[in-house]
Design a protein around this motif. Structure first.
Motif, PDB file in Angstrom:
ATOM      1  N   SER A 285       6.925 141.004  -0.574  1.00 40.23           N
ATOM      2  CA  SER A 285       6.497 139.715  -1.137  1.00 40.23           C
ATOM      3  C   SER A 285       5.672 139.917  -2.403  1.00 40.23           C
ATOM      4  O   SER A 285       5.795 139.164  -3.364  1.00 40.23           O
ATOM      5  CB  SER A 285       5.674 138.934  -0.114  1.00 40.23           C
ATOM      6  OG  SER A 285       6.435 138.704   1.043  1.00 40.23           O
TER       7      SER A 285
ATOM      8  N   GLN B 254       8.400 132.496   1.472  1.00 38.12           N
ATOM      9  CA  GLN B 254       8.622 132.512   2.904  1.00 38.12           C
ATOM     10  C   GLN B 254       8.101 131.191   3.491  1.00 38.12           C
ATOM     11  O   GLN B 254       7.088 130.676   3.034  1.00 38.12           O
ATOM     12  CB  GLN B 254       7.859 133.686   3.506  1.00 38.12           C
ATOM     13  CG  GLN B 254       8.259 133.965   4.922  1.00 38.12           C
ATOM     14  CD  GLN B 254       7.705 135.288   5.414  1.00 38.12           C
ATOM     15  OE1 GLN B 254       6.994 135.970   4.690  1.00 38.12           O
ATOM     16  NE2 GLN B 254       8.040 135.642   6.630  1.00 38.12           N
TER      17      GLN B 254
ATOM     18  N   ASP C 297      12.415 134.804  -0.218  1.00 37.88           N
ATOM     19  CA  ASP C 297      11.583 135.657   0.624  1.00 37.88           C
ATOM     20  C   ASP C 297      11.840 135.318   2.093  1.00 37.88           C
ATOM     21  O   ASP C 297      11.456 134.250   2.556  1.00 37.88           O
ATOM     22  CB  ASP C 297      10.105 135.458   0.277  1.00 37.88           C
ATOM     23  CG  ASP C 297       9.230 136.589   0.819  1.00 37.88           C
ATOM     24  OD1 ASP C 297       9.766 137.429   1.571  1.00 37.88           O
ATOM     25  OD2 ASP C 297       8.039 136.620   0.493  1.00 37.88           O
ATOM     26  N   GLU C 298      12.476 136.213   2.786  1.00 35.30           N
ATOM     27  CA  GLU C 298      12.793 136.044   4.208  1.00 35.30           C
ATOM     28  C   GLU C 298      13.269 134.623   4.527  1.00 35.30           C
ATOM     29  O   GLU C 298      12.632 133.921   5.320  1.00 35.30           O
ATOM     30  CB  GLU C 298      11.576 136.389   5.065  1.00 35.30           C
ATOM     31  CG  GLU C 298      10.945 137.699   4.626  1.00 35.30           C
ATOM     32  CD  GLU C 298      10.544 138.590   5.783  1.00 35.30           C
ATOM     33  OE1 GLU C 298      10.837 138.262   6.943  1.00 35.30           O
ATOM     34  OE2 GLU C 298       9.980 139.669   5.508  1.00 35.30           O
TER      35      GLU C 298
END
Ligand code: ADP
Ligand code: MG
Lengths: 292, 270
Positions: A47, A90, A168-169
């Protein structure tokens, strides 16, 4: 479009008891049209790394070049960079705030100073792209399910028409169906819009089927960088840092060890199946149904 | 960014001050603040500075970290100093502009109040830097226990305080994340007119409130699920017990107060 990172280091809360080195000498290049998986354990620095790419975090040392231009140069236009490098955080559903879904998606393009029609057009296109049904557009974003909220948030970044899309994820906390849908839509974006994509994940299995290149992070460093086949060949080293290669890699390698000559670089179940069947055919274990 | 706000946060190192019983530190902070307000001369501040200086040294919290905390209250500080400098009545005029009048008395008063606020903030932040929120509320609960008899809900107050303290860093982190997420969508918090700036805060505050309510809800649910029902009959796993260092701490505090009284009497005399 190209992004080049040279010797990036980043330290959180420097010179305090909370000091934490999050990136160590990271150098890499991202080319136009690539579909990259950024993999690593929780806390490996993924991240942190991606927030450097659109200038939200400034490196402690090192340089970043976007299209050859130094983004840390004095007069560099960060706002423009942020419109070109779309970053979906995320749990992006936590950033929704508008009264309706459509309004929320319009937030990004509005900030770019586009005309009202253009903003509206882009927002609607983006919502269609992420597959959100039209009858939902006038609802409050807070009334949606988790997976739907996430799509709205992704649409919010897509509507800015970024050259690179970083997620992000994006599958964190989704059920298997929701996960496959989101990943499928991202893959479709890459295919249809030729958009460069960086997909962050802590699971090899998640990305192996989709990406063309994998960057593995471990303890703030780039551990491996290459095509999925190249990276999975190091499956034993990956295991040492606690990241498993996809299941098929293990199956194929074990078959090979037992003397069955299959392709150990197969990364997807489909490839593995083909390789095993080819071997079986060659050794007359099975007969082809289709007669010559 | 917003995480640089260090006021009220715990600074995790191991020092004698960190290990001190929270009750000693609570009493110490209280006495320190009282002494700060009772002194009205620079000479008295020397004693206060000497005291807090040795505590900081012993606490191993870097000075730079402590001063960073002052940044958050710089406006309050400037306002107080400026207000005192220009609106203190005095005869030794240095200069005059419009309704403002700069006097020696004003300068003295401004500097005095400035130092007082700085010492006040440093003193109370040393308390939070060296005490975990849990220890702090434990200390408070034990120290205020006698108030239970006059029906003050001490346990509930302590629990609320501990939850609030625990949520400060979480909400700061959340604010940081949301700000970044909106900046990634082109939000601009620095430029524009006053109205635009205020409007730019909406995309931060709405998600922040939503998330605060969600967290509060989750926490309430988790407490319910574990049958929490207030302080009655609740025992502690690690009750606070004084060690010998705590008695030394009390003794040193006594010494500080004695010095303070002696100095004050001395000033009054001469
Ligand atoms: N805002 C922050 N302040 C301090 N440390 C942080 C912050 N964000 C992340 N870290 C630390 O930096 C390291 C890398 O974190 P991160 O980039 O979030 O990793 P990942 O995304 O791979 O899980 C971790 O050890 C994490 O604890
Ligand atoms: Mg992460």
């Amino acid at each position: 479009m190209s992004i080049k990172l040279v010797n990036i280091n980043y330290v959180y809360s420097k010179k305090t008891a909370y000091e934490k080195k999050a990136l160590t000498n990271v150098s890499l290049e991202i080319q136009n049209g690539e579909f990259i998986g950024l993999i690593g354990h929780t806390g490996s620095g993924k991240s942190t790394l991606i927030q450097h790419l659109n200038g939200l975090i400034k490196a402690t040392s090192g340089h970043i070049y976007y299209d050859g231009e130094d983004i840390y140069a004095n007069k560099y236009n960060m706002k423009e960079l942020r419109s070109k490098v779309g970053l979906v955080f995320q749990y992006p559903e936590h950033q929704l705030f508008e009264t309706t879904i459509l309004e929320d998606v319009k937030f990004g393009p509005k900030n770019l100073g586009l005309s009202e029609e253009e903003v509206e057009q882009r927002a609607k296109d983006a919502l269609r792209q992420v597959g959100l049904a039209e009858e939902l557009w006038d609802k409050s974003p807070f009334d949606l399910s988790g997976g739907q909220k996430r799509r709205v948030a992704i649409a919010g970044v897509l509507a800015m028409h970024p050259e690179v899309l970083i997620l992000d994820e994006p599958t964190a906390g989704l059920d298997p169906k929701g996960r496959d849908e989101i990943l499928g839509e991202i893959a479709k974006l890459h295919k249809e819009r030729k958009i460069t994509i960086v997909l962050v994940s802590h699971s090899m299995e998640d990305v192996a089927d989709y990406v063309e290149r994998i960057i593995v992070m471990n303890h703030s460093k780039v551990f491996a960088d290459g095509t999925p086949k190249e990276v999975f060949m190091k499956y034993k080293e990956l295991e040492k840092i606690g990241l498993a290669a996809p299941q098929v890699t293990y199956v194929m390698n074990e078959l090979k060890e037992k003397g069955i000559d299959v392709d150990t670089t197969a990364t997807t179940v489909a490839e593995a199946k083909d390789s095993i069947l080819a071997w079986a055919r060659k050794n007359n274990w099975i007969e082809d149904k289709v007669e010559a | 960014m917003i995480r640089d706000i260090t006021i009220g946060q715990y600074y995790p190192v191991d020092s004698i001050i960190h290990r001190l019983d929270p009750r000693v530190k609570l009493l110490g902070t209280l006495l320190y603040i009282i002494s700060l307000f009772l002194f009205d001369s620079f000479a008295g501040y020397l004693l206060v500075i000497g005291f807090i200086g040795s505590v900081i040294l012993a606490s191993k919290v870097p000075l730079s970290y402590i001063f960073k905390g002052l940044k958050a209250v710089i406006f309050l500080l400037l306002f107080t100093v400026v207000f005192n400098v220009f609106f203190t009545q005095g005869d030794n005029v240095i200069g005059e502009w419009w309704i403002f009048r700069l006097t020696w008395e004003g300068l003295y008063q401004g500097a005095f109040m400035g130092i007082r606020i700085i010492l006040l903030i440093i003193g109370s932040s040393i308390m939070t830097f060296t005490t975990t929120p849990k220890a702090l509320t434990d200390g408070l609960e034990t120290a205020l226990h006698p108030l239970n008899r006059i029906k003050v809900p001490v346990h509930e107050i302590a629990m609320m305080m501990s939850i609030a303290l625990r949520f400060i860093p979480i909400l700061l982190e959340e604010t940081d994340k949301i700000m970044k997420a909106q900046m990634a969508r082109g939000a601009d918090f620095e430029n524009g007119s006053m109205i635009q700036k205020v409007k730019a805060l909406l995309p931060i505050f709405i998600p922040l409130f939503v998330s605060a309510f969600r967290r509060a809800n989750d926490l309430a649910m988790a407490m319910e699920a574990r049958c929490y029902n207030g302080g009655t009959n609740r025992t502690k796993m690690k009750p606070l017990v004084y060690a010998s260092r705590d008695y030394i701490g009390y003794a040193l505090l006594g010494g500080y107060i004695a010095l303070f009284v002696v100095l004050n009497l001395w000033f009054a005399w001469f």
